[in-house]
Write an enzyme that holds these catalytic residues in place. Sequence first.
Site, PDB file in Angstrom:
ATOM      1  N   ASN A 147      -5.994  -4.061   5.238  1.00  0.00           N
ATOM      2  CA  ASN A 147      -4.813  -3.640   4.042  1.00  0.00           C
ATOM      3  C   ASN A 147      -4.558  -4.612   3.574  1.00  0.00           C
ATOM      4  OD1 ASN A 147      -2.596  -2.875   3.351  1.00  0.00           O
ATOM      5  ND2 ASN A 147      -2.654  -0.779   4.370  1.00  0.00           N
TER       6      ASN A 147
ATOM      7  N   HIS B 214      -0.163  -5.922   1.253  1.00  0.00           N
ATOM      8  CA  HIS B 214       0.826  -6.849   1.693  1.00  0.00           C
ATOM      9  C   HIS B 214       0.470  -8.020   0.612  1.00  0.00           C
ATOM     10  CE1 HIS B 214       1.759  -4.516   4.922  1.00  0.00           C
ATOM     11  NE2 HIS B 214       0.362  -4.609   5.194  1.00  0.00           N
TER      12      HIS B 214
ATOM     13  N   ARG C 123       7.444 -11.293  -8.111  1.00  0.00           N
ATOM     14  CA  ARG C 123       7.641 -11.781  -9.436  1.00  0.00           C
ATOM     15  C   ARG C 123       7.185 -10.889 -10.396  1.00  0.00           C
ATOM     16  NH1 ARG C 123       9.592 -17.526  -9.233  1.00  0.00           N
ATOM     17  NH2 ARG C 123      10.883 -17.334  -7.627  1.00  0.00           N
TER      18      ARG C 123
ATOM     19  N   HIS D  77      -3.200   1.096  -0.059  1.00  0.00           N
ATOM     20  CA  HIS D  77      -2.342   2.455  -0.145  1.00  0.00           C
ATOM     21  C   HIS D  77      -1.534   2.511  -1.482  1.00  0.00           C
ATOM     22  CE1 HIS D  77       1.149   4.888   2.055  1.00  0.00           C
ATOM     23  NE2 HIS D  77       0.701   5.517   0.768  1.00  0.00           N
TER      24      HIS D  77
ATOM     25  N   ARG E 214       0.980   4.048  -3.620  1.00  0.00           N
ATOM     26  CA  ARG E 214       2.047   4.997  -3.161  1.00  0.00           C
ATOM     27  C   ARG E 214       2.422   5.460  -4.502  1.00  0.00           C
ATOM     28  NH1 ARG E 214       4.406   3.320   2.155  1.00  0.00           N
ATOM     29  NH2 ARG E 214       5.955   4.997   1.528  1.00  0.00           N
TER      30      ARG E 214
ATOM     31  N   ARG F  37       4.923   0.889  -5.374  1.00  0.00           N
ATOM     32  CA  ARG F  37       5.731  -0.428  -4.761  1.00  0.00           C
ATOM     33  C   ARG F  37       4.698  -1.582  -4.849  1.00  0.00           C
ATOM     34  NH1 ARG F  37       7.681   1.014   0.918  1.00  0.00           N
ATOM     35  NH2 ARG F  37       8.490   2.905  -0.121  1.00  0.00           N
ATOM     36  N   HIS F  38       3.510  -1.570  -4.429  1.00  0.00           N
ATOM     37  CA  HIS F  38       2.681  -2.753  -4.415  1.00  0.00           C
ATOM     38  C   HIS F  38       1.392  -2.512  -5.007  1.00  0.00           C
ATOM     39  CE1 HIS F  38       1.393  -0.272  -0.700  1.00  0.00           C
ATOM     40  NE2 HIS F  38       2.527  -0.616  -0.213  1.00  0.00           N
TER      41      HIS F  38
ATOM     42  N   GLU G  37      -6.012   4.691   0.763  1.00  0.00           N
ATOM     43  CA  GLU G  37      -4.738   5.438   1.653  1.00  0.00           C
ATOM     44  C   GLU G  37      -3.967   6.101   0.762  1.00  0.00           C
ATOM     45  OE1 GLU G  37      -1.337   3.720   4.311  1.00  0.00           O
ATOM     46  OE2 GLU G  37      -3.323   2.658   4.665  1.00  0.00           O
TER      47      GLU G  37
ATOM     48  N   THR H  89       7.502   1.147   5.502  1.00  0.00           N
ATOM     49  CA  THR H  89       5.831   1.131   5.759  1.00  0.00           C
ATOM     50  C   THR H  89       5.855   2.704   6.117  1.00  0.00           C
ATOM     51  OG1 THR H  89       3.981   0.483   6.656  1.00  0.00           O
ATOM     52  CG2 THR H  89       6.083   0.288   7.874  1.00  0.00           C
ATOM     53  N   THR H  90       4.315   3.074   6.321  1.00  0.00           N
ATOM     54  CA  THR H  90       4.205   4.500   6.794  1.00  0.00           C
ATOM     55  C   THR H  90       4.904   4.558   8.317  1.00  0.00           C
ATOM     56  OG1 THR H  90       2.308   4.190   5.788  1.00  0.00           O
ATOM     57  CG2 THR H  90       2.493   6.073   6.940  1.00  0.00           C
TER      58      THR H  90
ATOM     59  N   GLU I  16      -7.438   8.970  11.976  1.00  0.00           N
ATOM     60  CA  GLU I  16      -6.815   7.085  12.300  1.00  0.00           C
ATOM     61  C   GLU I  16      -5.746   7.462  13.271  1.00  0.00           C
ATOM     62  OE1 GLU I  16      -6.309   4.504   9.013  1.00  0.00           O
ATOM     63  OE2 GLU I  16      -4.988   3.479  10.478  1.00  0.00           O
TER      64      GLU I  16
ATOM     65  N   HIS J 180      -1.880   0.300  12.556  1.00  0.00           N
ATOM     66  CA  HIS J 180      -0.545   0.389  12.394  1.00  0.00           C
ATOM     67  C   HIS J 180       0.144  -0.609  13.307  1.00  0.00           C
ATOM     68  CE1 HIS J 180       3.362   0.720  10.500  1.00  0.00           C
ATOM     69  NE2 HIS J 180       2.657   1.326   9.469  1.00  0.00           N
TER      70      HIS J 180
ATOM     71  N   GLY K  68      -3.139  -4.900   8.586  1.00  0.00           N
ATOM     72  CA  GLY K  68      -2.832  -5.698   7.190  1.00  0.00           C
ATOM     73  C   GLY K  68      -2.026  -6.645   7.356  1.00  0.00           C
ATOM     74  N   HIS K  69      -0.487  -6.273   7.913  1.00  0.00           N
ATOM     75  CA  HIS K  69       0.492  -7.180   7.909  1.00  0.00           C
ATOM     76  C   HIS K  69       0.199  -8.483   8.846  1.00  0.00           C
ATOM     77  CE1 HIS K  69       4.685  -8.577   8.744  1.00  0.00           C
ATOM     78  NE2 HIS K  69       4.797  -8.371   7.396  1.00  0.00           N
TER      79      HIS K  69
HETATM   80  N1  PXP Z   1      -3.202   2.475   8.764  1.00  0.00           N
HETATM   81  C1  PXP Z   1      -2.274   2.916   8.001  1.00  0.00           C
HETATM   82  C2  PXP Z   1      -2.729   4.507   7.881  1.00  0.00           C
HETATM   83  C3  PXP Z   1      -1.206   2.510   7.586  1.00  0.00           C
HETATM   84  O1  PXP Z   1      -0.432   3.287   6.598  1.00  0.00           O
HETATM   85  C4  PXP Z   1      -1.125   1.122   7.544  1.00  0.00           C
HETATM   86  C5  PXP Z   1       0.130   0.278   6.681  1.00  0.00           C
HETATM   87  O2  PXP Z   1      -0.122   0.444   5.436  1.00  0.00           O
HETATM   88  C6  PXP Z   1      -1.953   0.321   8.241  1.00  0.00           C
HETATM   89  C7  PXP Z   1      -3.123   0.950   8.879  1.00  0.00           C
HETATM   90  C8  PXP Z   1      -1.985  -1.252   8.532  1.00  0.00           C
HETATM   91  O3  PXP Z   1      -0.842  -1.431   9.102  1.00  0.00           O
HETATM   92  P1  PXP Z   1      -0.151  -2.635   9.320  1.00  0.00           P
HETATM   93  O4  PXP Z   1       0.239  -3.528   7.978  1.00  0.00           O
HETATM   94  O5  PXP Z   1       1.003  -2.796  10.029  1.00  0.00           O
HETATM   95  O6  PXP Z   1      -1.173  -3.576   9.900  1.00  0.00           O
END
Ligand code: PXP
Length: 238
Positions: A7, A10, A18, A43, A45, A49-50, A70, A100-101, A151, A191, A213-214
């Site tokens: 993902n 981020h 910026r 994603h 949104r 926002r990103h 997403e 976040t979700t 998922e 997640h 992602g994060h």
């Molecule tokens: N899967 C879904 C459906 C999500 O909403 C997210 C966060 O955007 C992720 C996976 C990845 O989560 P993380 O950034 O916490 O790894």
Amino acid sequence: MPKLGINIDHVATLRQARGGMEPNPIEAALICENAGCDSIVAHLREDRRHINDNDVIHLRKRINTRFNLEMSMNQEIVGIALKIGPDQVTLVPEKRKELTTEGGLSVIKYEKRLAGIAELFEKKGIEVSVFINPDKNEIRSAIYIGIGVIEIHTGNYSLARDKRSQEKEFKKVKEAAEYAISKGLVVNAGHGLDYTNVKRIADIKGINELNIGHSIISRAVFTGIYKAVKDMKALIAG
Ligand code: PXP
């Protein structure tokens, strides 16, 4: 071995700090692919926002693996997704104020609406996944409306701090995944997964893909994205 979807929201969050062009999420996606990821997740949104509309257009054109978009069930976003044509859409709940979700989408609550949206995507050959809590009733509802990919939300497992709640949340994810797999669904998970908690989820037999992602982008600040992805791949492979 489960596949790895990265993902890249981020990276776009950092760019938005910026309001300029850097860092470029498309460039990040291409490095993730070079490091061996299996899909790119972004994603779009409702509040942009990103990731923005331009990003998804360029991701569609540039990435060579699979593009998993997403998104919420918002009509405007559904229209954009149908136009862009990602390989897969993952439907998630979305709240303006959340960081976040926060939870899974209730398939039970939105059964009819979801079935209609899924049909629009399936007609275009776009795979549909729903992001749900580890709950058998939600899985049954997804099966009932003909959704073949889910998922499982691993957020509560990832957030659990003491051994007892970790075990409890892990058991929920494992049982839900095994149930869905036994019913023939393609089961992904994600997640909050990171370098310390991913292994147990990766080891659930039959899990198809982990979306992360994060933790990877955070590690990339110190190691670069290429190595951060390689390290995660190695952990998943054991
Ligand atoms: N899967 C879904 C459906 C999500 O909403 C997210 C966060 O955007 C992720 C996976 C990845 O989560 P993380 O950034 O916490 O790894």
